[in-house]
Design an enzyme around this catalytic site. Structure first.
Site, mmCIF file in Angstrom:
data_model
loop_
_atom_site.group_PDB
_atom_site.id
_atom_site.type_symbol
_atom_site.label_atom_id
_atom_site.label_comp_id
_atom_site.label_asym_id
_atom_site.label_seq_id
_atom_site.Cartn_x
_atom_site.Cartn_y
_atom_site.Cartn_z
ATOM 1 N N ASP A 8 0.877 -1.175 0.000
ATOM 2 C CA ASP A 8 0.000 0.000 0.000
ATOM 3 C C ASP A 8 0.918 1.230 0.000
ATOM 4 O OD1 ASP A 8 0.911 0.298 2.601
ATOM 5 O OD2 ASP A 8 -1.062 0.278 3.538
ATOM 6 N N HIS A 9 0.329 2.411 0.189
ATOM 7 C CA HIS A 9 1.139 3.635 0.182
ATOM 8 C C HIS A 9 2.177 3.621 1.300
ATOM 9 C CE1 HIS A 9 -2.185 4.111 2.942
ATOM 10 N NE2 HIS A 9 -1.508 5.049 3.575
ATOM 11 N N CYS A 65 3.335 -3.054 3.984
ATOM 12 C CA CYS A 65 2.534 -1.880 4.333
ATOM 13 C C CYS A 65 3.339 -1.106 5.383
ATOM 14 C CB CYS A 65 1.116 -2.244 4.772
ATOM 15 S SG CYS A 65 0.945 -3.230 6.269
ATOM 16 N N GLY A 66 2.703 -0.218 6.117
ATOM 17 C CA GLY A 66 3.449 0.575 7.091
ATOM 18 C C GLY A 66 4.044 -0.302 8.185
ATOM 19 N N THR A 67 3.206 -1.197 8.691
ATOM 20 C CA THR A 67 3.640 -2.079 9.783
ATOM 21 C C THR A 67 3.768 -3.536 9.362
ATOM 22 O OG1 THR A 67 1.336 -2.485 10.370
ATOM 23 C CG2 THR A 67 2.440 -0.660 11.505
ATOM 24 N N GLY A 68 3.120 -3.894 8.279
ATOM 25 C CA GLY A 68 3.024 -5.308 7.876
ATOM 26 C C GLY A 68 1.849 -6.005 8.535
ATOM 27 N N ILE A 69 1.246 -5.350 9.503
ATOM 28 C CA ILE A 69 0.202 -6.024 10.294
ATOM 29 C C ILE A 69 -1.121 -6.115 9.536
ATOM 30 C CG2 ILE A 69 -1.159 -5.950 12.415
ATOM 31 C CD1 ILE A 69 1.289 -4.603 13.765
ATOM 32 N N GLY A 70 -1.567 -4.992 8.979
ATOM 33 C CA GLY A 70 -2.830 -5.021 8.227
ATOM 34 C C GLY A 70 -2.771 -6.038 7.097
ATOM 35 N N MET A 71 -1.673 -6.019 6.365
ATOM 36 C CA MET A 71 -1.489 -6.960 5.257
ATOM 37 C C MET A 71 -1.571 -8.405 5.761
ATOM 38 S SD MET A 71 -0.949 -5.654 2.222
ATOM 39 C CE MET A 71 -0.218 -4.316 1.249
ATOM 40 N N HIS A 98 9.170 -24.282 9.824
ATOM 41 C CA HIS A 98 8.163 -24.845 10.738
ATOM 42 C C HIS A 98 6.735 -24.730 10.225
ATOM 43 C CE1 HIS A 98 10.772 -24.604 14.649
ATOM 44 N NE2 HIS A 98 11.497 -24.938 13.577
ATOM 45 N N HIS A 134 5.882 -30.835 12.267
ATOM 46 C CA HIS A 134 5.529 -29.603 11.544
ATOM 47 C C HIS A 134 4.448 -29.883 10.496
ATOM 48 C CE1 HIS A 134 8.592 -27.647 13.731
ATOM 49 N NE2 HIS A 134 9.597 -28.307 13.153
HETATM 50 C C1 RB5 Z 1 -1.394 3.075 6.456
HETATM 51 O O1 RB5 Z 1 -1.334 4.309 7.073
HETATM 52 C C2 RB5 Z 1 -1.125 1.970 7.464
HETATM 53 O O2 RB5 Z 1 -2.180 1.871 8.349
HETATM 54 C C3 RB5 Z 1 -0.886 0.659 6.754
HETATM 55 O O3 RB5 Z 1 0.161 0.776 5.857
HETATM 56 C C4 RB5 Z 1 -0.547 -0.511 7.639
HETATM 57 O O4 RB5 Z 1 0.461 -0.204 8.535
HETATM 58 C C5 RB5 Z 1 -1.686 -1.177 8.298
HETATM 59 O O5 RB5 Z 1 -1.567 -2.161 9.004
#
Ligand code: RB5
Length: 150
Positions: A8-9, A65-71, A98, A134
């Site tokens: 994402d951005h 993404c910014g954190t990788g978490i949302g993805m 694993h 595994h």
């Molecule tokens: C975008 O601002 C940010 O929320 C996204 O890249 C990501 O970190 C979400 O988990």
């Protein structure tokens, strides 16, 4: 091996370095976007990359993404995807050995280009261990995908 990549951005600045790595190593890839710094939804790119992996068009996927978490949250909602949110090399290697993970996610606002390349390299080059315990655990993950809790 063909790899599906998406961001994402919040992950757009690391993607050129990832692409350079893939080209330099002769790894085929499909870039599912995004292609601008304009705000967008990580969901859409995670979905496209994971669809390509589930359909067998690509063997593995990489999401930024910014954190990788949302993805990683989105990716792990998709049947057939085992996505590892990895921001260190040890985890990237261990999750292949694993968990037989097929998608990697990380955050551009958390790691730099050098560490990213080491993580990606570990993820793409480490085979599944095929250890009995595994295999059993991965099979249990697959069973869970079909479980209806209602
Ligand atoms: C975008 O601002 C940010 O929320 C996204 O890249 C990501 O970190 C979400 O988990």
């Amino acid at each position: 091996m063909k790899v599906a990549i998406g961001c994402d951005h919040g992950g757009i600045n690391l993607k050129p370095t990832l692409i350079e790595y893939l080209k330099n190593n002769g790894i085929e890839f499909i870039d599912f976007g995004c292609n601008s710094t304009k705000s967008c939804d990580y969901n859409d790119y995670a979905e496209k990359v994971c669809e390509s992996v589930v359909k067998g068009e690509c063997e593995k996927g990489i999401l930024i993404c910014g954190t990788g978490i949302g993805m990683s949250i989105v990716a792990n909602k998709i049947k057939g995807i085992r996505c590892a949110h990895c921001q260190d090399v040890f985890s990237a290697k261990a999750t292949r050995e694993h968990n037989d993970t097929n998608v990697l996610a990380f955050g551009e606002r958390v790691i730099g280009a050098g560490l990213m390349l080491e993580i990606v390299n570990a993820f793409l080059t480490t085979p599944f261990s095929n250890g009995e315990r595994h295999i059993r655990r991965v099979e249990k993950i697959k069973e869970l995908e079909n479980k209806n809790f209602k």
